[in-house]
Design an enzyme around this catalytic site. Structure first.
Site, short mmCIF file in Angstrom:
data_model
loop_
_atom_site.label_atom_id
_atom_site.label_comp_id
_atom_site.label_asym_id
_atom_site.label_seq_id
_atom_site.Cartn_x
_atom_site.Cartn_y
_atom_site.Cartn_z
N TYR A 145 0.82 -1.21 0.00
CA TYR A 145 0.00 0.00 0.00
C TYR A 145 0.86 1.26 0.00
O TYR A 145 0.45 2.28 -0.53
CB TYR A 145 -0.89 0.04 1.25
CG TYR A 145 -2.18 -0.74 1.13
CD1 TYR A 145 -2.17 -2.12 1.12
CD2 TYR A 145 -3.40 -0.08 1.04
CE1 TYR A 145 -3.34 -2.84 1.02
CE2 TYR A 145 -4.58 -0.79 0.94
CZ TYR A 145 -4.55 -2.16 0.94
OH TYR A 145 -5.71 -2.86 0.84
N LYS A 194 3.17 -15.06 3.37
CA LYS A 194 3.49 -15.83 2.16
C LYS A 194 5.00 -15.99 2.16
O LYS A 194 5.71 -15.54 1.25
CB LYS A 194 2.96 -15.09 0.93
CG LYS A 194 3.03 -15.87 -0.37
CD LYS A 194 2.02 -17.01 -0.47
CE LYS A 194 2.24 -17.79 -1.76
NZ LYS A 194 1.46 -19.05 -1.80
N ASP A 226 -2.67 -18.50 1.27
CA ASP A 226 -3.59 -19.31 0.45
C ASP A 226 -4.27 -20.37 1.32
O ASP A 226 -5.49 -20.58 1.25
CB ASP A 226 -2.87 -19.92 -0.77
CG ASP A 226 -1.50 -20.53 -0.44
OD1 ASP A 226 -1.04 -20.42 0.71
OD2 ASP A 226 -0.90 -21.13 -1.35
N ASP A 250 -6.61 -7.05 4.15
CA ASP A 250 -7.71 -6.45 3.38
C ASP A 250 -8.54 -7.55 2.73
O ASP A 250 -9.78 -7.56 2.81
CB ASP A 250 -7.12 -5.52 2.30
CG ASP A 250 -8.19 -4.87 1.45
OD1 ASP A 250 -9.18 -4.38 2.03
OD2 ASP A 250 -8.04 -4.86 0.22
N ASP A 254 -12.53 -9.34 4.13
CA ASP A 254 -13.76 -9.38 3.32
C ASP A 254 -14.29 -10.81 3.28
O ASP A 254 -15.51 -11.04 3.36
CB ASP A 254 -13.50 -8.90 1.89
CG ASP A 254 -13.68 -7.40 1.73
OD1 ASP A 254 -13.44 -6.67 2.72
OD2 ASP A 254 -14.05 -6.93 0.63
C1 IPM Z 1 -10.54 -1.22 3.44
C2 IPM Z 1 -10.66 -0.70 2.03
C3 IPM Z 1 -9.47 0.20 1.74
C4 IPM Z 1 -8.21 -0.63 1.89
C5 IPM Z 1 -9.52 0.89 0.36
C6 IPM Z 1 -10.77 1.73 0.21
C7 IPM Z 1 -8.30 1.70 0.09
O1 IPM Z 1 -10.77 -1.75 1.12
O2 IPM Z 1 -10.43 -0.41 4.38
O3 IPM Z 1 -10.58 -2.44 3.61
O4 IPM Z 1 -7.83 -1.36 0.97
O5 IPM Z 1 -7.59 -0.55 2.96
MG MG Z 2 -11.05 -3.63 2.03
#
Ligand code: IPM
Ligand code: MG
Length: 370
Positions: A145, A194, A226, A250, A254
């Site tokens: 990042y 990884k 993975d 990240d 999700d």
């Molecule tokens: C999160 C989001 C952010 C990230 C994006 C919007 C830059 O996906 O906070 O999870 O990748 O950190």
């Molecule tokens: Mg995110």
């Protein structure tokens, strides 16, 4: 109580559904302040795409200055198709990364809990969907990042480079938090990397392994990312605290959110050197904006995390969280989590019903929760 005692909360509603969900969470915080006799001062600032439109940049200097002097920050979401053509560095998301960096927010805590009241929402087979309570500790201030990004001409067209960087110190400071979190829970810590491919991951694994000696109560294991993705789907109950890098965190968080029903439900805290920032883990969902269909729960739970973690107000947080749970038990659901036998409500109505539910419940006594 005097204004000197007031907690200064900076609001960054951002883009898309951001203003709707932050609006609901602020009403919850205001009712909480009234019920418990606290003073919260709210100040809203432009951020993300809407700040690009209004001020030409996603993180205007006055927004950053306000965040630096806040007691805590509540953020909605940033981004949208309107700004998609912008190069990296000029997108709404770059404002979020710049804010995380400027405030030194290197810890990102994302609790993923399968609530009994929403157990039917899991896509998991029922024997696997038990005891899912995972605290993701995602490193937030380093990795790919924040390395150099650039694109240059190449014989085949173009050549793009993204640099991933970690230092020992950056790994130690977030790992320290994860070890402490594991010690306060069941003592299980899974570090995800990884290390079979990346040198940042090898440094990560060496550093975390070395630190384990000082935490004999923690049972540490290492997983490749993975495998971790697969294990999360096949046997999520094995995990307690998961420590991982910025990019892997990240992606995996999700996945974790999907396991417990909806990404709309998950709050987060980002903390480190500066004031902590609280935000739902989902995005700005431009296609849902203005339709009153967004789920405000991730933002409401981010606000209750703020009460608990930044202000030490555990019983207030509990009062909000238990009211959210009672709404779920009563079948009150936003469209993302609606199902047979439940009542579909919009973002605003969810907020109205929550305020009514909170008003009916007596404030929990101090001794029982703090
Ligand atoms: C999160 C989001 C952010 C990230 C994006 C919007 C830059 O996906 O906070 O999870 O990748 O950190
Ligand atoms: Mg995110």
């Amino acid at each position: 109580m005097t204004t000197a005692d007031a907690k200064k909360i900076v609001l960054l509603p951002g883009d898309g559904i951001g203003p709707e969900i932050v609006g609901v969470a602020v009403r919850v915080l205001k009712d909480c302040a009234a019920k418990f006799g606290h003073l919260f001062e709210f100040a809203e600032f432009p951020f993300g795409g809407s700040a690009i439109d209004a001020a030409g940049e996603p993180l205007p200097p006055e927004t950053l200055a306000a965040c630096k002097s806040a007691d805590a920050i509540l953020l909605g979401a940033v981004g949208g198709p309107k700004w998609d053509a912008q190069p990296i560095g000029k997108r709404p998301e770059s404002g979020l990364l710049a804010l995380r960096q400027a405030l030194g927010l290197y810890i990102n805590l994302r609790p993923i809990d399968l609530r009994p009241s929403l157990a039917s929402l899991t896509p998991l087979r029922s024997d696997r969907a038990k005891n899912v309570h995972i605290d993701f500790v995602r490193e937030l201030a380093g990795d790919i990042y924040f390395g150099k990004h650039h694109v240059e001409p190449h014989a085949s067209g173009e050549r793009a480079v993204d640099e991933a960087v970690y230092t020992t110190g950056e790994i130690e400071r977030v790992a320290q938090y994860a070890f402490a979190r594991a010690e306060a829970r069941t003592g299980r810590l899974a570090s995800v990397d990884k290390a079979n491919v990346m040198s940042t991951s090898q440094l990560w694994r060496r550093t975390v392994t070395r630190m384990a000696a000082a935490h004999p109560k923690v049972k540490l294991e290492h997983l490749y990312v993975d495998n971790a993705a697969m294990q999360l789907v096949l046997a999520p109950a094995q995990f307690d605290v998961i420590l991982t890098s910025n990019m892997f965190g990240d992606i995996l968080s999700d996945l974790g959110a999907a396991l417990v029903g909806s990404i709309g439900l998950i709050p987060s805290m980002s903390s480190g050197r500066g004031p902590s920032l609280y935000e739902p883990i989902h995005g700005s969902a431009p296609s849902l904006a203005g339709k009153d269909v967004a789920c405000p729960v991730g933002t409401i739970l981010s606000a209750s995390m703020m009460l608990r973690e930044s202000f030490g107000l555990a019983r207030e947080a509990e009062w909000i969280e238990s009211a959210v749970d009672r709404l779920f038990v009563n079948g009150v659901r936003t469209p993302d989590i609606v199902g047979p036998g439940t009542t579909r409500v919009g973002c605003q109505e969810f907020g109205e019903r929550l305020l009514a539910e909170m008003a009916e419940a007596p404030a929990p006594s101090k001794t029982s929760n703090v």
